[in-house]
Write an enzyme that holds these catalytic residues in place. Structure first.
Site: not given
Length: 313
Positions: A196, A242-244, A246
């Site tokens: 991420t 932008l972690h989530d 992914c």
């Protein structure tokens, strides 16, 4: 192919919000059965509210949102207002939601949906602490065999921790829940910090969101403008990871990502390393693999997909 049925379990959070928007913009690939809120980035009262705000921003007020667990299984709640702001969605000015919160508890919704839908047809997309999922598994252990896949954002192997030296935030908030989920036997795919942190919203990528000239495009650009200040200061990076999103992008186009099927254990006994994801990346133990740990992504392809889909809303 028919769209993949999913439940989004989330604690919005700006990056959670972008993930929800991506899912709601992709009906050809994804059918969102419901969104379940959990305490995490901010308390439950705000996460369930923020989930509804995002659904209305997407123009999808018919989406069902359920409130879930307001604290971890065994520990006091740890939140992240220092990253996400006091509302969890600091940055844009968004109106309070008018769509209703569903009466049922999120855990009941998860259990009942997995029992009602055909076995192996529902994917759980987990963007926050794993409290709701572990509680559902405790309440109805048989649902583990009915889950198509759990795709979650959490943990790390080389990057290690972002809330403690050893632990990533989502796992650290409820490590006991995470340990139970990783041991449940369902197929698991993990988006750790290692991947991420490669999904960085650089200036040109954020300009592309803003250039959509839509309420969604402007809101996402303002979210990442706010969100990035913390990561730039902490990591010296060129933008906010932008972690989530992914998690959702992996469902739409898995070829964007690459990883390994390995063993992952969660540390629950040590205060020093509590919540650490002990990922056997090099397969140096004889412990059986229980998760696909993603290690890399094509960032340009990821942001092209994200920008195109946000432009639909």
């Amino acid at each position: 192919m028919a769209p993949r049925k999913i439940i989004i379990d989330t604690d919005p959070g700006q990056d959670d919000a972008v993930a929800i928007l991506l899912a709601l913009a992709s009906p050809e690939e994804i059918e969102v059965l419901g969104i379940t809120a959990v305490a995490g980035n901010v308390p439950l009262e705000l996460t369930q509210k923020n989930a509804r705000i995002v659904c209305e921003l997407a123009g999808k007020p018919e989406t069902r949102v359920f409130a879930g667990c307001d604290r971890p299984i065994e520990r006091p709640l740890v939140t992240a207002e220092h990253v996400h702001g006091k509302t969890g969605l600091d940055g844009p000015t968004l109106p309070d939601p008018t769509m209703p919160l569903q009466d049922a508890h999120a855990v009941d919704f998860i259990v009942e949906t997995l029992r009602a839908e055909p076995e192996g047809s529902v994917t759980l997309c987990v963007l926050g602490p794993l409290t709701n999922i572990a509680t559902a598994l405790r309440r109805a252990p048989e649902i583990a065999g009915r889950i198509a896949e759990i795709v979650l954002m959490g943990g790390a192997y080389f990057e290690v921790g972002n809330i403690t030296p050893a632990a990533e935030f989502n796992i650290y908030v409820d490590p006991h829940a995470a340990a139970e989920v990783f041991a449940c036997g369902a197929p698991i795919t993990v988006m750790p910090l290692d991947v991420t942190h490669k999904a960085l919203v650089t200036g040109p990528r954020n300009d592309a969101f803003r250039a959509l000239c839509t309420p969604v495009g402007h809101a996402v650009a303002e979210m990442t403008d706010f969100f990035e200040r913390f990561d730039k200061e902490k990591y010296g990076s060129n933008g906010a990871p932008l972690h989530d999103p992914c998690v959702i992008a992996h469902l739409i186009d898995p070829e964007i990502f690459s990883g390994r099927h390995i063993n992952v254990e969660i540390e629950t006994g040590s205060e020093l390393t509590l919540g650490m994801t002990v990922a056997d990346w090099w397969r140096v133990t004889d412990r059986a693999p229980n998760a696909t740990f993603i290690g890399d992504l094509d960032a340009d392809r990821f942001f092209a997909l994200l920008t195109e889909r946000l432009g639909r809303l």
